[in-house]
Write a protein that holds these residues in place. Structure first.
Motif, PDB file in Angstrom:
ATOM      1  N   THR A  44       0.849  -1.183   0.000  1.00  0.00           N
ATOM      2  CA  THR A  44       0.000   0.000   0.000  1.00  0.00           C
ATOM      3  C   THR A  44       0.893   1.244   0.000  1.00  0.00           C
ATOM      4  OG1 THR A  44      -0.087   0.142   2.401  1.00  0.00           O
ATOM      5  CG2 THR A  44      -1.774  -1.233   1.320  1.00  0.00           C
ATOM      6  N   ILE A  45       0.273   2.405  -0.186  1.00  0.00           N
ATOM      7  CA  ILE A  45       1.052   3.644  -0.153  1.00  0.00           C
ATOM      8  C   ILE A  45       1.683   3.843   1.223  1.00  0.00           C
ATOM      9  CG2 ILE A  45       0.859   6.174  -0.240  1.00  0.00           C
ATOM     10  CD1 ILE A  45       0.965   4.897  -2.979  1.00  0.00           C
TER      11      ILE A  45
ATOM     12  N   MET B 286       2.877  10.314  -2.554  1.00  0.00           N
ATOM     13  CA  MET B 286       1.828  10.768  -3.467  1.00  0.00           C
ATOM     14  C   MET B 286       2.302  11.957  -4.302  1.00  0.00           C
ATOM     15  SD  MET B 286      -0.549   8.604  -3.278  1.00  0.00           S
ATOM     16  CE  MET B 286      -1.690   9.438  -4.358  1.00  0.00           C
TER      17      MET B 286
ATOM     18  N   ILE C  89       4.320  10.591  -7.194  1.00  0.00           N
ATOM     19  CA  ILE C  89       3.441  10.030  -8.226  1.00  0.00           C
ATOM     20  C   ILE C  89       2.814  11.155  -9.044  1.00  0.00           C
ATOM     21  CG2 ILE C  89       1.269   8.781  -8.598  1.00  0.00           C
ATOM     22  CD1 ILE C  89       2.054   7.004  -6.191  1.00  0.00           C
TER      23      ILE C  89
ATOM     24  N   GLN D 234       3.468  11.893 -13.007  1.00  0.00           N
ATOM     25  CA  GLN D 234       2.305  11.848 -13.895  1.00  0.00           C
ATOM     26  C   GLN D 234       2.120  13.195 -14.596  1.00  0.00           C
ATOM     27  OE1 GLN D 234       0.223   9.074 -14.600  1.00  0.00           O
ATOM     28  NE2 GLN D 234       1.968   8.102 -13.624  1.00  0.00           N
TER      29      GLN D 234
ATOM     30  N   PHE E  92       3.442   1.996  -9.805  1.00  0.00           N
ATOM     31  CA  PHE E  92       2.208   1.780  -9.062  1.00  0.00           C
ATOM     32  C   PHE E  92       1.113   1.275 -10.001  1.00  0.00           C
ATOM     33  CE2 PHE E  92       1.529   5.948 -10.825  1.00  0.00           C
ATOM     34  CZ  PHE E  92       0.173   5.966 -11.113  1.00  0.00           C
TER      35      PHE E  92
ATOM     36  N   LYS F 280      -3.347   1.188  -9.828  1.00  0.00           N
ATOM     37  CA  LYS F 280      -4.467   1.715  -9.060  1.00  0.00           C
ATOM     38  C   LYS F 280      -5.622   0.749  -9.191  1.00  0.00           C
ATOM     39  CE  LYS F 280      -6.961   5.925  -8.108  1.00  0.00           C
ATOM     40  NZ  LYS F 280      -7.216   7.312  -8.496  1.00  0.00           N
TER      41      LYS F 280
ATOM     42  N   ASP G 204      -9.847   2.847  -5.753  1.00  0.00           N
ATOM     43  CA  ASP G 204      -9.237   4.094  -5.274  1.00  0.00           C
ATOM     44  C   ASP G 204      -7.938   3.862  -4.523  1.00  0.00           C
ATOM     45  OD1 ASP G 204     -11.252   5.665  -6.315  1.00  0.00           O
ATOM     46  OD2 ASP G 204     -12.484   5.533  -4.504  1.00  0.00           O
ATOM     47  N   GLN G 205      -7.428   2.645  -4.564  1.00  0.00           N
ATOM     48  CA  GLN G 205      -6.231   2.321  -3.794  1.00  0.00           C
ATOM     49  C   GLN G 205      -5.022   2.164  -4.712  1.00  0.00           C
ATOM     50  OE1 GLN G 205      -6.363  -1.368  -1.597  1.00  0.00           O
ATOM     51  NE2 GLN G 205      -4.771  -0.696  -0.194  1.00  0.00           N
ATOM     52  N   PHE G 206      -3.937   2.840  -4.329  1.00  0.00           N
ATOM     53  CA  PHE G 206      -2.672   2.701  -5.042  1.00  0.00           C
ATOM     54  C   PHE G 206      -1.909   1.522  -4.443  1.00  0.00           C
ATOM     55  CE2 PHE G 206      -3.696   7.079  -5.899  1.00  0.00           C
ATOM     56  CZ  PHE G 206      -3.193   7.303  -7.174  1.00  0.00           C
TER      57      PHE G 206
ATOM     58  N   VAL H 185       1.896  -0.627  -4.918  1.00  0.00           N
ATOM     59  CA  VAL H 185       3.240  -0.427  -5.463  1.00  0.00           C
ATOM     60  C   VAL H 185       3.995  -1.748  -5.452  1.00  0.00           C
ATOM     61  CG1 VAL H 185       5.410   0.845  -5.181  1.00  0.00           C
ATOM     62  CG2 VAL H 185       3.234   1.943  -4.612  1.00  0.00           C
TER      63      VAL H 185
END
Length: 125
Positions: A52-53, A68, A71, A75, A91, A93, A96-98, A100
């Protein structure tokens, strides 16, 4: 009544004390291994394929917000120019969850540090 020689009495006392000390050492060793296992459970599992993040931030010794920002910066750079030189932050997605990739994260960190990337205020410099 027969008297017990002092050497036998002394040997018995030494043997008894040795037995008690040995038992105490073994019981403390068991407690130490239990506390070590408890500490190991608090450490993020570095063998997970996806993190997770929050786990990623802990793995990189950063805050969740810093991860974040990286990222978003990469991007944004990719969106602005249409390409990205080097390896982008790895990462995926899911809803709604990133998540890695741990292995790709290590490769990204090597690439980012070797090219001396700078991330300031959510932008790449």
């Amino acid at each position: 009544m027969k008297s017990i020689p002092i050497s036998i009495l002394l040997a018995s006392v030494i043997l008894g004390i040795s037995f008690i000390v040995g038992c105490l050492l073994l019981s403390n060793q068991g407690r130490a291994s239990e506390s070590t296992q408890a500490v190991e459970q608090d450490v993020p599992n570095n063998n997970k394929t996806l993190m997770t993040i929050q786990e990623t931030a802990e793995y990189l010794s950063m805050t969740k917000e810093q991860v974040m920002d990286i990222i978003k910066a990469e991007q944004g750079s990719f969106s602005a120019s249409g390409f990205f030189e080097g390896k982008m932050f790895p990462f995926i997605k899911v809803q709604d969850q990133f998540l890695v990739s741990r292995i790709e994260l290590e490769l990204w960190a090597q690439d980012a540090s070797s090219s001396h990337r700078r991330y300031i205020n959510g932008q790449m410099q």
